[in-house]
Design an enzyme around this catalytic site. Structure first.
Site, short mmCIF file in Angstrom:
data_model
loop_
_atom_site.label_atom_id
_atom_site.label_comp_id
_atom_site.label_asym_id
_atom_site.label_seq_id
_atom_site.Cartn_x
_atom_site.Cartn_y
_atom_site.Cartn_z
N ARG A 122 -0.96 -35.89 -12.58
CA ARG A 122 0.07 -34.85 -12.36
C ARG A 122 -0.14 -33.59 -13.18
NH1 ARG A 122 3.59 -39.30 -12.50
NH2 ARG A 122 3.96 -40.08 -10.39
N LYS A 144 -3.48 -19.93 -9.19
CA LYS A 144 -3.57 -20.47 -7.83
C LYS A 144 -4.82 -21.33 -7.73
CE LYS A 144 -1.43 -17.04 -4.79
NZ LYS A 144 -1.73 -16.19 -3.63
N GLU A 186 -12.60 -6.55 -4.98
CA GLU A 186 -11.28 -6.90 -5.54
C GLU A 186 -10.86 -5.88 -6.62
OE1 GLU A 186 -9.38 -9.32 -4.28
OE2 GLU A 186 -10.67 -10.95 -3.56
N LYS A 228 -3.55 -7.76 -12.69
CA LYS A 228 -3.21 -9.09 -12.15
C LYS A 228 -2.19 -9.76 -13.07
CE LYS A 228 -4.34 -13.06 -9.74
NZ LYS A 228 -5.27 -13.74 -8.86
N GLU A 238 4.68 -16.17 -6.19
CA GLU A 238 4.54 -15.31 -5.01
C GLU A 238 5.80 -15.28 -4.14
OE1 GLU A 238 0.58 -15.24 -3.35
OE2 GLU A 238 1.38 -14.63 -1.41
N ARG A 242 3.85 -10.43 -5.92
CA ARG A 242 2.50 -10.99 -5.97
C ARG A 242 1.80 -10.91 -4.61
NH1 ARG A 242 0.36 -16.48 -9.10
NH2 ARG A 242 -1.81 -16.22 -8.49
N ASN A 246 -2.51 -9.58 -1.84
CA ASN A 246 -3.16 -10.01 -0.61
C ASN A 246 -3.53 -8.84 0.30
OD1 ASN A 246 -2.98 -12.79 -1.23
ND2 ASN A 246 -0.82 -12.75 -0.67
N HIS A 249 -6.22 -9.22 2.78
CA HIS A 249 -6.58 -10.63 2.82
C HIS A 249 -6.20 -11.34 4.11
CE1 HIS A 249 -7.73 -10.04 -1.28
NE2 HIS A 249 -8.02 -11.31 -1.44
N HIS A 253 -9.14 -13.41 5.53
CA HIS A 253 -9.13 -14.86 5.72
C HIS A 253 -9.39 -15.22 7.18
CE1 HIS A 253 -6.63 -15.62 1.81
NE2 HIS A 253 -7.90 -15.36 1.57
N HIS A 266 -16.22 -13.89 0.44
CA HIS A 266 -14.81 -13.51 0.33
C HIS A 266 -14.64 -12.01 0.02
CE1 HIS A 266 -10.55 -13.81 -0.39
NE2 HIS A 266 -10.72 -13.26 -1.58
P1 NAD Z 1 -18.51 -18.42 -5.52
O1 NAD Z 1 -17.76 -19.25 -6.46
O2 NAD Z 1 -19.03 -19.07 -4.28
O3 NAD Z 1 -19.73 -17.74 -6.28
C1 NAD Z 1 -20.61 -16.91 -5.57
C2 NAD Z 1 -22.06 -17.33 -5.74
O4 NAD Z 1 -22.54 -16.89 -7.00
C3 NAD Z 1 -22.31 -18.82 -5.70
O5 NAD Z 1 -23.52 -19.05 -5.03
C4 NAD Z 1 -22.46 -19.19 -7.17
O6 NAD Z 1 -23.25 -20.33 -7.35
C5 NAD Z 1 -23.14 -17.98 -7.71
N1 NAD Z 1 -22.93 -17.69 -9.12
C6 NAD Z 1 -21.75 -17.73 -9.79
N2 NAD Z 1 -21.90 -17.24 -11.02
C7 NAD Z 1 -23.20 -16.90 -11.16
C8 NAD Z 1 -23.96 -16.32 -12.21
N3 NAD Z 1 -23.38 -15.94 -13.34
N4 NAD Z 1 -25.29 -16.14 -12.02
C9 NAD Z 1 -25.86 -16.49 -10.83
N5 NAD Z 1 -25.19 -16.99 -9.79
C10 NAD Z 1 -23.88 -17.20 -9.96
O7 NAD Z 1 -17.65 -17.19 -5.01
P2 NAD Z 1 -16.63 -16.17 -5.71
O8 NAD Z 1 -16.79 -14.92 -4.98
O9 NAD Z 1 -16.73 -16.19 -7.17
O10 NAD Z 1 -15.20 -16.81 -5.36
C11 NAD Z 1 -14.74 -16.88 -4.05
C12 NAD Z 1 -13.65 -17.91 -3.97
O11 NAD Z 1 -12.58 -17.54 -4.82
C13 NAD Z 1 -13.07 -18.05 -2.58
O12 NAD Z 1 -12.96 -19.41 -2.27
C14 NAD Z 1 -11.69 -17.44 -2.71
O13 NAD Z 1 -10.75 -18.01 -1.81
C15 NAD Z 1 -11.35 -17.74 -4.12
N6 NAD Z 1 -10.34 -16.86 -4.70
C16 NAD Z 1 -9.29 -17.42 -5.33
C17 NAD Z 1 -8.31 -16.64 -5.91
C18 NAD Z 1 -7.20 -17.27 -6.69
O14 NAD Z 1 -6.25 -16.59 -7.05
N7 NAD Z 1 -7.28 -18.55 -6.97
C19 NAD Z 1 -8.43 -15.25 -5.85
C20 NAD Z 1 -9.53 -14.69 -5.20
C21 NAD Z 1 -10.49 -15.51 -4.63
ZN ZN Z 2 -9.34 -12.15 -2.83
#
Ligand code: NAD
Ligand code: ZN
Length: 359
Positions: A122, A144, A186, A228, A238, A242, A246, A249, A253, A266
């Site tokens: 939990r 999130k 972003e 943020k 949200e 908040r 989006n 987004h 999405h 993304h």
């Molecule tokens: P990701 O985690 O897939 O990373 C992108 C790529 O970069 C991957 O191939 C990873 O292996 C590589 N990588 C990461 N760090 C590296 C580094 N330092 N050196 C070399 N390679 C590296 O993608 P992302 O863009 O970081 O995240 C996207 C995700 O985040 C989506 O699923 C999205 O929905 C989510 N997201 C969540 C929130 C939230 O509030 N929780 C907000 C925005 C996005």
């Molecule tokens: Zn985003």
């Protein structure tokens, strides 16, 4: 220099931004209350940084049991199957309620590992160690966590605040160009929705950002995190403000879902989505076409796409938008733009307008 952004609210935590933070074992270990630390990372990041983090933790706290678990890289790892696997690994590891999960990677690792931490017994502690620009400016902050279903992104998840966030900007040196640009989308979003001066600053510093000038990137991260933090501490679940995060987004999405998470990443989808949202805003008389042009020009300059990928069925995109978490009672709800620095949620947009905004 380490920049600090404090996030207030019912469970305050600190975001540290600086070069070399992942080697500061004492700082990392200070967040582990028990004897178990599980480092979750992906196939690209594990060989680069996971050993270093484990060694730093171990050196700071020799009594700690550290394990590294590696998930495949990419959005498809944000699945219920991987989530279940992480929980089984926590069980095999003997993780108790005082265990700590370190999410070392991009948003995929952060969302998946964060969700596992939210659910294991939990809820156990989670420290976010973002290694992509996108994760540093967005996903590691605000609590999130989620996994995707084939029917839509982030449909299963929980709010689970991190204990701390360490954004080690040295990790950005190995980040592929495409991922750096995704994060910049972003960053632009914060300027667009609430800080016209920041949008000007990004325009002025676009070349330095693309050239990965360390100080310019750190400033962009700190300013983004401050935005943020200000939003999520006032509206953690949200219920209102908040939702402005989006911006772009709902379109993004829908594109990601329709492409089966294998097309635009993304950040790229968000770039396209922001231009669609700006176009929609101009159609509805909220923004002017010049604002849309300016936004599109900046995103293009940052190497980001601004057009909906060819071959996607507009009707299918709108169908995905109706299942978006932001949609209420099947109505199309968008964050619309009133020009640089201002945005608002518009609850009921006509389908024809949304279709027209796709370009
Ligand atoms: P990701 O985690 O897939 O990373 C992108 C790529 O970069 C991957 O191939 C990873 O292996 C590589 N990588 C990461 N760090 C590296 C580094 N330092 N050196 C070399 N390679 C590296 O993608 P992302 O863009 O970081 O995240 C996207 C995700 O985040 C989506 O699923 C999205 O929905 C989510 N997201 C969540 C929130 C939230 O509030 N929780 C907000 C925005 C996005
Ligand atoms: Zn985003």
């Amino acid at each position: 220099m380490t920049r600090i952004v404090d996030v207030g609210g019912h469970a305050p935590y600190r975001i540290a931004i600086g070069d070399g933070l992942l080697s500061d074992g004492a700082a990392l270990a200070s967040h582990v209350r028990g004897r178990h630390a599980m480092i979750v990372s992906d196939a690209h990041v594990t060989p680069l940084y996971a050993r270093g983090v484990a060694d730093a933790l171990q050196a700071a706290n020799p009594g700690l049991r550290c394990m590294v678990t590696c998930i495949p890289a990419g959005e498809s790892a944000k699945s219920l199957d991987r989530f279940a696997e992480l929980l089984r690994e926590l069980a095999d590891f003997g993780a108790t309620r005082d265990a700590c999960v370190f999410a070392l990677g991009g948003g995929v690792v952060g969302d998946l590992a964060g969700f596992a931490a939210a659910c294991w017994m939990r809820g156990i502690d989670c420290v976010q160690l973002p290694t992509t620009l996108l994760a540093m400016v967005d996903s590691s902050v605000g609590g999130k966590t989620a996994v995707d279903l084939p029917q839509g992104k982030n449909l299963v998840g929980a709010f689970h605040l991190p204990r701390a966030v360490f954004a080690d900007t040295a990790t950005l040196r190995t980040l592929p160009d495409r991922e750096l640009r995704a994060g910049l989308a972003e960053v632009v979003k914060y300027g667009a929705i609430r800080d016209a001066a920041f949008l000007d600053w990004i325009e002025t510093h676009a070349d330095a950002l693309l050239a990965r000038d360390a100080d310019t990137l750190a400033e962009a991260i700190a300013r983004s995190c401050a935005h943020k933090a200000a939003i999520v501490e006032r509206d953690p679940f949200e219920r209102g403000e908040r939702a402005l995060l989006n911006f772009g987004h709902t379109f993004a999405h829908a594109i990601e879902t329709e492409q089966g998470y294998g097309g635009l990443n993304h950040g790229e989808a968000v770039a396209v989505g922001m231009v669609c949202a700006a176009r929609l805003s101009a159609r509805l008389g909220m923004a002017v076409a010049d604002d849309t042009q300016r936004l599109a020009a900046l995103l293009r300059r940052l190497g980001l796409p601004v057009d909906v990928p060819a071959g996607l069925d507009p009707a299918a995109l709108v169908a995905h938008m109706r299942l978006d978490k932001k949609a209420i009672a099947g109505r199309l709800r968008f964050v619309l733009w009133s020009g640089a620095g201002a945005a608002q949620v518009v609850p009921d947009v006509a389908e024809a307008e949304a279709l027209a905004a796709l370009g």
